[in-house]
Design an enzyme around this catalytic site. Structure first.
Site, mmCIF file in Angstrom:
data_model
loop_
_atom_site.group_PDB
_atom_site.id
_atom_site.type_symbol
_atom_site.label_atom_id
_atom_site.label_comp_id
_atom_site.label_asym_id
_atom_site.label_seq_id
_atom_site.Cartn_x
_atom_site.Cartn_y
_atom_site.Cartn_z
ATOM 1 N N ALA A 62 78.257 91.943 -5.742
ATOM 2 C CA ALA A 62 78.816 90.985 -5.863
ATOM 3 C C ALA A 62 79.088 90.729 -8.297
ATOM 4 O O ALA A 62 77.846 91.618 -8.288
ATOM 5 C CB ALA A 62 78.142 89.074 -6.301
ATOM 6 N N ASP A 63 79.589 90.462 -8.688
ATOM 7 C CA ASP A 63 80.016 90.992 -10.266
ATOM 8 C C ASP A 63 80.725 89.076 -10.252
ATOM 9 O O ASP A 63 81.643 88.541 -10.225
ATOM 10 C CB ASP A 63 81.000 91.699 -10.385
ATOM 11 C CG ASP A 63 81.092 92.099 -12.064
ATOM 12 O OD1 ASP A 63 79.952 92.913 -12.255
ATOM 13 O OD2 ASP A 63 81.860 91.444 -12.584
#
Length: 201
Positions: free
Chosen positions: A75-76
């Site tokens: 995730a970012d």
């Protein structure tokens, strides 16, 4: 938790993302995923966060023993104002500049999630809008002194002291925290991962 018990790998050391996965009953273990987080010339913010989420998941996969084929989640998160991506503050001055940009106005929070499972890469993007009330110089300094902003995209944590600044939120609270649970749940379910299983197995 032993390696034999978890369902997926989380390619992140973030305690917040781990806490959110736990909320939906996903058994996971964390693996370090070092990636270059530099943006590419002219790269839109949406493409940037999606690319980094995929890069983190791929890096996590590469860090695992070859025989471990459990899904890997990456995730970012990026905070965007005036089409400018605001990363984690480099220092106090960078933090103050960021808070002045966010003060008294709205911004977008983009969080991409990516899942590598059975040789297939899937990704999803959460887009939220957060509005801050006006901030004065003293409270910006006091917030920095708490230590909370130091490792946060955009310099604030909505689940912490940063909530004191938020007038409105349109979108995903968990997405602003760093892992949108709706999109994450959809990706996991599509890959055959059972959700809400805490205490059932």
């Amino acid at each position: 938790m032993s390696a034999s018990e978890h369902q997926i790998w989380l390619a992140s050391r973030s305690p917040r993302r781990g806490e959110l996965l736990t909320r939906i009953g996903v058994r996971f273990a964390q693996v370090a995923a070092e990636t270059d987080e530099s943006g590419l010339p002219g790269e839109p913010a949406e493409r940037y966060v999606t690319r980094l989420a995929l890069d983190k998941a791929r890096a996590g996969r590469l860090a695992l023993p070859g025989q471990d084929r459990r899904p890997v989640l990456g995730a970012d998160t990026a905070v965007v104002v005036d089409d400018q991506v605001l990363g984690k503050p480099r220092d106090r001055d960078d933090f103050v500049r960021t808070m002045r940009l966010l003060s008294g106005r709205g911004h977008r929070v983009l969080t991409a999630v990516a899942l590598l499972a059975d040789g297939v890469e899937r990704s999803a993007l959460s887009v939220s809008r957060v509005t801050f009330r006006p901030l004065d110089a003293d409270e910006i300094e006091r917030y920095w002194a708490t230590g909370e902003p130091h490792d946060k995209a955009g310099g604030y944590a909505i689940q912490g002291y940063g909530a004191l600044f938020v007038v409105a939120l349109e979108g995903s609270y968990s997405g602003v925290m760093g892992l949108p649970l709706f999109e994450t749940g959809q990706l996991l379910a599509a890959s055959g991962i059972r959700l809400m299983t805490a205490g059932l197995d």
